[in-house]
Write a protein that holds these residues in place. Structure first.
Motif, mmCIF file in Angstrom:
data_model
loop_
_atom_site.group_PDB
_atom_site.id
_atom_site.type_symbol
_atom_site.label_atom_id
_atom_site.label_comp_id
_atom_site.label_asym_id
_atom_site.label_seq_id
_atom_site.Cartn_x
_atom_site.Cartn_y
_atom_site.Cartn_z
ATOM 1 N N CYS A 9 1.146 -1.163 -0.174
ATOM 2 C CA CYS A 9 -0.242 0.009 -0.048
ATOM 3 C C CYS A 9 0.868 1.233 -0.177
ATOM 4 O O CYS A 9 0.420 2.385 -0.989
ATOM 5 N N PHE A 10 2.472 1.233 0.745
ATOM 6 C CA PHE A 10 2.864 2.395 0.710
ATOM 7 C C PHE A 10 3.231 2.627 -0.720
ATOM 8 O O PHE A 10 3.804 3.390 -0.877
ATOM 9 N N MET A 11 3.804 1.291 -1.405
ATOM 10 C CA MET A 11 4.260 1.887 -2.152
ATOM 11 C C MET A 11 3.790 2.085 -3.674
ATOM 12 O O MET A 11 4.059 3.250 -4.905
ATOM 13 N N LEU A 12 2.450 1.940 -2.942
ATOM 14 C CA LEU A 12 1.292 1.877 -4.008
ATOM 15 C C LEU A 12 0.734 4.232 -4.457
ATOM 16 O O LEU A 12 0.533 4.651 -4.659
ATOM 17 N N PHE A 13 1.416 4.006 -2.607
ATOM 18 C CA PHE A 13 0.786 5.556 -2.930
ATOM 19 C C PHE A 13 2.187 6.531 -2.674
ATOM 20 O O PHE A 13 1.976 7.626 -3.556
ATOM 21 N N LEU A 14 3.319 5.973 -2.542
ATOM 22 C CA LEU A 14 4.750 6.212 -3.498
ATOM 23 C C LEU A 14 4.370 6.998 -4.945
ATOM 24 O O LEU A 14 4.546 7.666 -5.383
ATOM 25 N N VAL A 15 4.196 5.595 -5.804
ATOM 26 C CA VAL A 15 3.644 6.190 -6.921
ATOM 27 C C VAL A 15 2.773 6.920 -7.452
ATOM 28 O O VAL A 15 2.893 8.001 -8.308
ATOM 29 N N ALA A 16 1.318 6.651 -6.746
ATOM 30 C CA ALA A 16 0.599 7.719 -7.281
ATOM 31 C C ALA A 16 1.122 9.059 -6.760
ATOM 32 O O ALA A 16 1.387 10.153 -7.692
ATOM 33 N N ALA A 17 1.895 9.237 -6.023
ATOM 34 C CA ALA A 17 2.742 11.040 -5.141
ATOM 35 C C ALA A 17 3.596 11.130 -6.729
ATOM 36 O O ALA A 17 3.276 12.472 -7.059
ATOM 37 N N VAL A 108 -2.519 4.003 -16.746
ATOM 38 C CA VAL A 108 -2.169 2.643 -15.793
ATOM 39 C C VAL A 108 -2.801 2.910 -14.273
ATOM 40 O O VAL A 108 -3.324 1.515 -13.059
ATOM 41 N N LEU A 109 -2.898 4.404 -13.896
ATOM 42 C CA LEU A 109 -2.844 4.015 -12.419
ATOM 43 C C LEU A 109 -4.091 3.176 -11.587
ATOM 44 O O LEU A 109 -3.808 2.359 -10.961
ATOM 45 N N PHE A 110 -5.138 4.664 -11.657
ATOM 46 C CA PHE A 110 -6.057 3.880 -11.382
ATOM 47 C C PHE A 110 -6.965 2.715 -11.174
ATOM 48 O O PHE A 110 -7.378 1.361 -10.357
ATOM 49 N N PRO A 111 -6.638 2.427 -12.282
ATOM 50 C CA PRO A 111 -7.206 0.253 -12.697
ATOM 51 C C PRO A 111 -6.722 -0.357 -12.747
ATOM 52 O O PRO A 111 -6.845 -1.094 -10.946
ATOM 53 N N VAL A 112 -4.900 -0.160 -12.093
ATOM 54 C CA VAL A 112 -4.730 -1.234 -11.847
ATOM 55 C C VAL A 112 -4.409 -1.229 -10.361
ATOM 56 O O VAL A 112 -4.136 -1.741 -9.253
ATOM 57 N N ASN A 113 -4.248 0.637 -9.244
ATOM 58 C CA ASN A 113 -5.025 0.220 -7.699
ATOM 59 C C ASN A 113 -5.402 -0.572 -7.689
ATOM 60 O O ASN A 113 -5.523 -0.713 -7.004
ATOM 61 N N HIS A 114 -6.926 -0.475 -8.473
ATOM 62 C CA HIS A 114 -8.035 -1.220 -7.614
ATOM 63 C C HIS A 114 -7.627 -2.579 -8.128
ATOM 64 O O HIS A 114 -8.253 -3.553 -6.973
ATOM 65 N N TYR A 115 -6.999 -2.829 -9.416
ATOM 66 C CA TYR A 115 -6.690 -4.698 -9.065
ATOM 67 C C TYR A 115 -5.819 -4.834 -7.802
ATOM 68 O O TYR A 115 -6.027 -5.665 -7.419
ATOM 69 N N PHE A 116 -4.921 -4.303 -7.514
ATOM 70 C CA PHE A 116 -3.774 -4.735 -6.133
ATOM 71 C C PHE A 116 -4.933 -4.184 -5.573
ATOM 72 O O PHE A 116 -5.177 -5.154 -3.694
ATOM 73 N N VAL A 130 -7.179 1.744 0.999
ATOM 74 C CA VAL A 130 -7.500 2.457 -0.351
ATOM 75 C C VAL A 130 -7.527 4.021 0.182
ATOM 76 O O VAL A 130 -7.548 4.414 -0.905
ATOM 77 N N ALA A 131 -8.206 4.788 0.407
ATOM 78 C CA ALA A 131 -7.736 6.167 1.632
ATOM 79 C C ALA A 131 -6.825 6.243 1.117
ATOM 80 O O ALA A 131 -5.799 7.436 0.993
ATOM 81 N N PHE A 132 -5.535 5.508 2.282
ATOM 82 C CA PHE A 132 -4.187 5.737 1.835
ATOM 83 C C PHE A 132 -3.059 5.785 0.926
ATOM 84 O O PHE A 132 -2.890 7.101 0.582
ATOM 85 N N MET A 133 -3.864 4.974 0.137
ATOM 86 C CA MET A 133 -2.813 4.423 -1.552
ATOM 87 C C MET A 133 -3.418 5.612 -2.276
ATOM 88 O O MET A 133 -2.598 6.926 -3.312
ATOM 89 N N VAL A 134 -5.044 5.956 -2.326
ATOM 90 C CA VAL A 134 -5.464 7.116 -2.784
ATOM 91 C C VAL A 134 -4.880 8.903 -2.800
ATOM 92 O O VAL A 134 -4.418 9.369 -3.518
ATOM 93 N N SER A 135 -4.617 9.041 -1.580
ATOM 94 C CA SER A 135 -4.112 9.778 -0.933
ATOM 95 C C SER A 135 -2.200 10.410 -1.328
ATOM 96 O O SER A 135 -1.748 11.668 -1.227
ATOM 97 N N GLY A 136 -2.188 9.411 -2.079
ATOM 98 C CA GLY A 136 -0.433 9.558 -2.768
ATOM 99 C C GLY A 136 -0.947 10.612 -4.021
ATOM 100 O O GLY A 136 0.313 11.500 -3.469
ATOM 101 N N ALA A 173 12.233 0.515 -10.330
ATOM 102 C CA ALA A 173 13.524 -0.224 -10.191
ATOM 103 C C ALA A 173 12.989 -0.986 -8.180
ATOM 104 O O ALA A 173 12.910 -2.825 -8.048
ATOM 105 N N ALA A 174 12.538 -0.645 -7.748
ATOM 106 C CA ALA A 174 11.875 -0.917 -6.108
ATOM 107 C C ALA A 174 11.348 -1.705 -6.114
ATOM 108 O O ALA A 174 11.096 -3.132 -6.367
ATOM 109 N N PHE A 175 9.934 -1.535 -6.620
ATOM 110 C CA PHE A 175 8.808 -2.393 -7.526
ATOM 111 C C PHE A 175 8.998 -3.384 -7.678
ATOM 112 O O PHE A 175 8.895 -4.546 -7.136
ATOM 113 N N SER A 176 9.894 -3.271 -8.785
ATOM 114 C CA SER A 176 10.016 -4.828 -9.455
ATOM 115 C C SER A 176 10.862 -5.748 -8.947
ATOM 116 O O SER A 176 10.606 -7.153 -8.795
ATOM 117 N N VAL A 177 11.568 -5.801 -7.615
ATOM 118 C CA VAL A 177 11.891 -6.260 -6.180
ATOM 119 C C VAL A 177 10.692 -6.826 -5.079
ATOM 120 O O VAL A 177 10.620 -7.594 -4.579
#
Length: 437
Positions: A9-17, A108-116, A130-136, A173-177
């Motif tokens: 969730c934090f990594m998805l927050f970061l990519v949204a940010a 890709v951001l919102f469709p894929v975030n809802h997949y996650f 979900v709220a934290f993820m979107v708050s990015g 790179a970080a998310f790939s790992v």
């Protein structure tokens, strides 16, 4: 029960940010390109043309191949075209094509975030995560508003794009790992946490075919669609033009007073966090139907911004007063993360990514029309008309959601099996073979 779902969730927050900082930056540096307000409107709208076209394909690709590869590729495409802006800005047609490319990548951001969200978040934590993820989105906007004007002033505007491009590549790179499409595929998670998520997430099937005939007959779907459309109209207009309003209308130098433009999004960020946690707590503690919380936040996210924007022409006399009113209006509007955004997971738990893809396609139209209309209105009338129109649109969305929304899965949409359907592995059967792109 483990902690990896929180890291995800934090990594998805970061990519949204990161992506929303990129999106905000263009509105902050566009005045340096030397175009008129009308031309700026077309430049800003070009992003949304690409953004709209790839919403549904992004959802389909995530469903077929997993969210991990789709979001990484999207981030890299966004970064490539964002950096091309540096070299194309002198040619309006080529600049517009570059901005379309940025929109394609970011779509890709919102469709894929809802997949996650449907694969990773337990029901009891759904609103909070979900709220934290979107708050990015708000965090990225805040960072852009605070530091991008300073960077542009000190080093010139291309360095703004270079900085956030570097951050985006680092995230990929970080998310790939550390990332994975589903808990069952994660290389580091414990079996206990996998079992907990699989037993408690909104759905348990790997793949079913969405039944669109049920979706398009549902009032709940149109509640989401209308609220999403109207909320995005206000969000996109304010996100794209707020810097111009402060600098041209109020005479505020954002490189010296960037906190005034960032403050509304700081308030919004805090309200999203509080709202998500409050929603889950009230539902669990008092057995309140989730629908009531979704409707309450829809009212906050629509009617308060409506009244706030209508007040701006009457009460604003400078940067500080504008920032205070916008703190109320913009801050309240961001609580939509706790209304229609999480409601998509309520009504389509097995197909949230596809439904979000369709909804966000329609809700991207305001990004195109809103920016063009705003540019034309500014040259023809001025800011008052922009605020009156935007406020009215906010109000229409809130009323529609309150009247039409539901929190139950749309009947029959989950039960038409895909011939390729494969039941998910039981946690004890999971073999950690690692993730690849």
């Amino acid at each position: 029960s483990g902690y990896w779902r929180y890291i995800m969730c934090f990594m998805l927050f970061l990519v949204a940010a990161t992506l929303y900082a990129d999106r905000s930056n263009i509105g902050l540096i566009i005045q340096d390109f030397g175009y008129s307000d009308v031309e700026n409107g077309f430049i800003l709208s070009a992003f949304f043309l690409g953004y709209m076209v790839w919403q549904i394909p992004s959802a389909i690709l995530a469903d077929r191949f997993g969210g991990k590869v789709v979001i990484i590729v999207g981030v890299l495409i966004t970064t490539l075209f964002d950096l091309l802006t540096v070299y194309t800005y002198k040619s309006l047609p080529i600049l517009i094509l570059s901005r379309i490319g940025v929109g394609c990548g970011e779509s890709v951001l919102f469709p894929v975030n809802h997949y996650f969200a449907t694969n990773w978040y337990p029901k009891s934590e759904k609103s909070t995560l979900v709220a934290f993820m979107v708050s990015g989105i708000d965090f990225g906007t805040i960072i852009a508003l605070l530091i991008s004007p300073i960077i542009a002033d000190e080093f010139d505007w291309p360095w703004v794009l270079f900085l956030f491009g570097f951050l985006a590549i680092g995230w990929a790179a970080a998310f790939s790992v550390a990332g994975a499409s589903r808990p069952e595929e994660h290389r580091f998670m414990s079996k206990e946490e996998i079992a907990y998520i699989v037993e408690n997430r909104p759905h348990s099937k790997r793949r079913t075919r969405i039944k669109w005939s049920s979706i398009i007959r549902s009032k709940a779907f149109y509640a989401v669609l209308i609220h999403h459309f109207t909320n995005n109209w206000g969000a996109y207009v304010l996100l794209s033009w707020l810097g111009t309003y402060f600098e041209e209308e109020l005479g505020v130098d954002l490189s010296q007073s960037s906190i005034l433009a960032a403050a509304p999004y700081i308030v919004g960020l805090l309200l999203i966090w509080v709202g998500g946690r409050l929603s889950d707590w009230v539902v669990a503690r008092y057995a309140v139907r989730p629908l009531r919380m979704r409707q309450a936040f829809a009212a906050i996210a629509s009617f308060i911004p409506m009244l706030g924007l209508w007040c701006i022409p009457w009460v604003v006399s400078g940067g500080i007063s504008a920032s205070l009113v916008l703190c109320i209006a913009v801050g309240a509007s961001r609580t939509s993360a706790n209304s229609y955004i999480v409601n998509i997971v309520d009504i389509a738990p097995n197909h949230a990514s596809e439904v979000m893809g369709v909804s966000n396609t329609v809700a991207t139209i305001p990004g195109i029309l809103g920016n063009i209309v705003t540019g034309v209105m500014l040259e023809a009338t001025g800011w008052s008309a922009v605020f009156y129109l935007t406020g009215a649109i906010f109000g229409i969305g809130g009323l529609s959601f309150i009247l039409l929304a539901d929190d139950q899965p749309i009947p029959d949409q989950d039960w038409e099996e895909d011939p390729l359907d494969v039941e998910p592995l039981r946690p004890e059967e999971v073999v950690n073979e690692g993730n690849t792109l």
